[in-house]
Design an enzyme around this catalytic site. Structure first.
Site, PDB file in Angstrom:
ATOM      1  CD  GLU A  82      -2.883   1.088   2.428  1.00 14.48           C
ATOM      2  OE1 GLU A  82      -3.014   0.036   3.068  1.00 14.48           O
ATOM      3  OE2 GLU A  82      -3.464   2.140   2.723  1.00 14.48           O
ATOM      4  CE  LYS A 269      -5.762  -1.508   6.226  1.00 12.19           C
ATOM      5  NZ  LYS A 269      -5.035  -0.582   5.344  1.00 12.19           N
ATOM      6  CG  ASP A 285       2.335 -16.604  12.116  1.00 16.46           C
ATOM      7  OD1 ASP A 285       1.440 -15.922  11.589  1.00 16.46           O
ATOM      8  OD2 ASP A 285       2.167 -17.772  12.494  1.00 16.46           O
ATOM      9  CG  HIS A 383      -3.841   6.952   0.378  1.00 20.02           C
ATOM     10  ND1 HIS A 383      -3.028   5.993   0.937  1.00 20.02           N
ATOM     11  CD2 HIS A 383      -4.663   6.312  -0.472  1.00 20.02           C
ATOM     12  CE1 HIS A 383      -3.361   4.821   0.455  1.00 20.02           C
ATOM     13  NE2 HIS A 383      -4.356   4.979  -0.410  1.00 20.02           N
TER      14      HIS A 383
HETATM   15  P1  NDP Z   1      11.146 -22.844  15.169  1.00 21.00           P
HETATM   16  O1  NDP Z   1      10.678 -24.108  15.723  1.00 21.00           O
HETATM   17  O2  NDP Z   1      11.322 -22.726  13.687  1.00 21.00           O
HETATM   18  O3  NDP Z   1      12.533 -22.414  15.799  1.00 21.00           O
HETATM   19  C1  NDP Z   1      12.760 -22.192  17.148  1.00 21.00           C
HETATM   20  C2  NDP Z   1      14.077 -22.830  17.442  1.00 21.00           C
HETATM   21  O4  NDP Z   1      15.164 -21.953  17.167  1.00 21.00           O
HETATM   22  C3  NDP Z   1      14.227 -23.151  18.897  1.00 21.00           C
HETATM   23  O5  NDP Z   1      13.560 -24.312  19.195  1.00 21.00           O
HETATM   24  C4  NDP Z   1      15.720 -23.258  19.052  1.00 21.00           C
HETATM   25  O6  NDP Z   1      16.100 -24.594  18.739  1.00 21.00           O
HETATM   26  C5  NDP Z   1      16.274 -22.356  17.955  1.00 21.00           C
HETATM   27  N1  NDP Z   1      16.958 -21.183  18.524  1.00 21.00           N
HETATM   28  C6  NDP Z   1      18.180 -20.736  18.150  1.00 21.00           C
HETATM   29  N2  NDP Z   1      18.509 -19.639  18.847  1.00 21.00           N
HETATM   30  C7  NDP Z   1      17.500 -19.385  19.694  1.00 21.00           C
HETATM   31  C8  NDP Z   1      17.245 -18.356  20.653  1.00 21.00           C
HETATM   32  N3  NDP Z   1      18.133 -17.379  20.899  1.00 21.00           N
HETATM   33  N4  NDP Z   1      16.068 -18.352  21.321  1.00 21.00           N
HETATM   34  C9  NDP Z   1      15.139 -19.311  21.079  1.00 21.00           C
HETATM   35  N5  NDP Z   1      15.327 -20.309  20.182  1.00 21.00           N
HETATM   36  C10 NDP Z   1      16.493 -20.354  19.490  1.00 21.00           C
HETATM   37  O7  NDP Z   1      10.216 -21.617  15.566  1.00 21.00           O
HETATM   38  P2  NDP Z   1       9.135 -21.352  16.654  1.00 21.00           P
HETATM   39  O8  NDP Z   1       9.022 -22.385  17.699  1.00 21.00           O
HETATM   40  O9  NDP Z   1       9.385 -19.972  17.100  1.00 21.00           O
HETATM   41  O10 NDP Z   1       7.796 -21.410  15.815  1.00 21.00           O
HETATM   42  C11 NDP Z   1       7.460 -20.355  14.971  1.00 21.00           C
HETATM   43  C12 NDP Z   1       6.742 -20.910  13.753  1.00 21.00           C
HETATM   44  O11 NDP Z   1       5.598 -21.652  14.156  1.00 21.00           O
HETATM   45  C13 NDP Z   1       6.236 -19.821  12.849  1.00 21.00           C
HETATM   46  O12 NDP Z   1       6.607 -20.163  11.538  1.00 21.00           O
HETATM   47  C14 NDP Z   1       4.710 -19.908  13.008  1.00 21.00           C
HETATM   48  O13 NDP Z   1       4.086 -19.507  11.804  1.00 21.00           O
HETATM   49  C15 NDP Z   1       4.497 -21.342  13.285  1.00 21.00           C
HETATM   50  N6  NDP Z   1       3.271 -21.742  13.976  1.00 21.00           N
HETATM   51  C16 NDP Z   1       2.381 -20.848  14.508  1.00 21.00           C
HETATM   52  C17 NDP Z   1       1.241 -21.279  15.170  1.00 21.00           C
HETATM   53  C18 NDP Z   1       0.321 -20.263  15.780  1.00 21.00           C
HETATM   54  O14 NDP Z   1       0.658 -19.096  15.810  1.00 21.00           O
HETATM   55  N7  NDP Z   1      -0.847 -20.643  16.299  1.00 21.00           N
HETATM   56  C19 NDP Z   1       0.937 -22.711  15.284  1.00 21.00           C
HETATM   57  C20 NDP Z   1       1.967 -23.562  14.744  1.00 21.00           C
HETATM   58  C21 NDP Z   1       3.076 -23.086  14.097  1.00 21.00           C
HETATM   59  P3  NDP Z   1      17.401 -25.243  19.362  1.00 21.00           P
HETATM   60  O15 NDP Z   1      17.435 -24.828  20.785  1.00 21.00           O
HETATM   61  O16 NDP Z   1      17.204 -26.672  19.171  1.00 21.00           O
HETATM   62  O17 NDP Z   1      18.550 -24.668  18.575  1.00 21.00           O
END
Ligand code: NDP
Length: 429
Positions: A82, A269, A285, A383
């Site tokens: 937009e 919005k 997301d 706009h």
């Molecule tokens: P991911 O599972 O993709 O990644 C998170 C992972 O990143 C952690 O488990 C960790 O794994 C790693 N990591 C590395 N550095 C860090 C840090 N500093 N802090 C935290 N984690 C770190 O992502 P999310 O669990 O965040 O899930 C987000 C996704 O889920 C989005 O794509 C969303 O669209 C989707 N989603 C949303 C839903 C909803 O909103 N209702 C439902 C289901 C999915 P490790 O410790 O093993 O390295």
């Protein structure tokens, strides 16, 4: 980049803008290269991200300028279709920086995982039993995701509610357990869902009930970000409107939104006009952020404004915003989409908490941009002038013709596709 002020950026060509950024940001050549390639998100990568892929869908990526937040300069990448959003956010950020910039803060990044239990013979006793098992449930949840605990996060607390205890249908009666989980720099959906799914059998054993849903709540009201700005009226004066008139118009507009859901939805919005583009540009997301933000705007029982605008004793305009901000700087698409990686690098963001604060500051700026326009000239003047190029393209203009037709539309004060088609026909005759 030492400053988020880049005078004349608007008038540069895309190439000049890229060169200027390249000279001033210390990013890797690979990161910059992603801006130049035809398909930054390759179809091959996209095919690994979602199902039934046939291609990728692009949005313009622009930069919100002039942001000064807690004394730090931010150039804010915004992905949005937009016209006028980025110009308006940058205009307000410039005013706010003259008043000292935005002040922001964020809570710890605590998200909520829900477990629904039905069919308990005694809901009160089941609730009590779960609360007594709190420490072992937290431990079990953390055992399902030890890496987040090692990062300093993980399950930290829990509570239990009984819903519809007196209802006569077993469909209504349920016990809902909330697990409070610090997801560090991740949005956390997968972390949370893994944890709550893993402890569901233990919850069934303790309660004697049956677990149905096990999933995060997008109502992330324990994961909040706030922004605040104080603007002397002199900085708000525009055209024939005094700063005091603009300030009062903004406050009247806020009062309208806080008293009427028909207005509040449009007001909010406009706030999401600023928030979503940053959420998208950073690979987050936006549905999760949208859902949480609108629910939070109704937390007092009726849907109202996401911001507040008032006048302090010195007559300054004071703006505030507080929203759930379930975003991450890791996880999801943040490290998969090449331009999301570039966006995060350009902002020099160090944590999800910091990103959340930048996002709400942009939302507050965007809101003031809209209210300032609405309280003075109306929104269409600025706009439509910016929208004129999209109108020209929709009418079939290409290349240099786009700007020529857009200018004619503005001059003739008829910024609509029908008129643009006539002009395109005349131009190509
Ligand atoms: P991911 O599972 O993709 O990644 C998170 C992972 O990143 C952690 O488990 C960790 O794994 C790693 N990591 C590395 N550095 C860090 C840090 N500093 N802090 C935290 N984690 C770190 O992502 P999310 O669990 O965040 O899930 C987000 C996704 O889920 C989005 O794509 C969303 O669209 C989707 N989603 C949303 C839903 C909803 O909103 N209702 C439902 C289901 C999915 P490790 O410790 O093993 O390295």
């Amino acid at each position: 980049m030492n400053s988020s002020r880049i005078p004349g950026f608007y008038n540069m060509s895309v190439e000049q803008r890229r060169e200027l950024l390249k000279d001033n940001f210390h990013l890797s050549p690979e990161e910059w290269n992603d801006l130049y390639v035809k398909e930054p998100l390759s179809t091959a990568t996209a095919d690994k991200m979602i199902e039934n892929v046939i291609g990728t869908f692009q949005l313009p990526l622009g930069l919100g300028l002039n942001f000064l937040i807690n004394g730090k300069e931010y150039i804010v990448p915004m992905a949005v279709e937009e016209a006028s959003i980025i110009a308006s956010a940058s205009h307000i950020a410039k005013i706010v920086r003259s008043a000292g910039g935005f002040q922001t803060e964020a809570t710890e990044r605590v998200m909520i995982g829900q477990i629904q239990v039905i069919g308990c013979s005694d809901f009160q006793a089941a609730k009590q039993a779960l609360l007594e098992a709190k420490d072992s449930l937290i431990q079990a949840a953390n055992a399902a995701y030890p890496s987040i605990v090692a990062r300093g996060g993980g399950a930290q607390d829990m509570d239990v509610r009984i819903l519809n205890e007196e209802a006569d249908s077993t469909y209504n009666q349920m016990l809902v357990m909330h697990m409070y989980i610090n997801t560090c720099d991740a949005m956390g959906a997968n972390i949370i869902n893994t944890m709550v799914e893993s402890i569901a059998p233990i919850v069934e054993e303790i309660t004697g009930g049956k677990v149905y849903l096990r999933i995060l709540s997008n109502y992330a009201d324990e994961c909040l970000a706030r922004a605040h700005c104080v603007i002397p009226p002199a900085l708000l004066a525009t055209g024939e409107f005094s700063g005091e008139e603009v300030r009062d118009g903004v406050i009247h507009a806020f009062e309208f939104a806080s008293s009427d859901p028909y207005r509040a939805v449009t007001h909010n919005k406009g706030i999401m006009n600023g928030i979503d583009p940053v959420v998208i540009a950073t690979g987050n997301d936006w549905r999760a952020v949208e859902a949480g933000a609108h629910a939070y705007a109704a937390r007092n029982g009726s849907y109202g404004s996401m911001t507040t605008w008032s006048k302090d004793e010195a007559g300054n305009l004071v703006g505030e915003i507080e929203l759930p901000m379930a975003i991450g700087t890791v996880g999801g698409a943040t490290r998969v989409h090449p331009l999301a990686k570039l966006s995060l690098s350009m902002m020099h963001i160090e944590s999800a908490k910091e990103l959340a604060q930048v996002i709400v500051a942009v939302g507050l700026a965007q809101n003031l941009g809209a209210l300032k326009a609405l309280a003075t000239d109306g929104i269409q003047k600025g706009h439509m002038a910016l929208h004129s190029r999209s109108v020209a393209i929709a009418a079939g203009a290409t290349g240099e013709m786009v700007d020529i037709i857009a200018e004619q539309l503005i001059e003739q004060k008829e910024i609509r596709v029908g008129k643009a088609k006539e002009l395109v026909e005349q131009y190509t005759k």
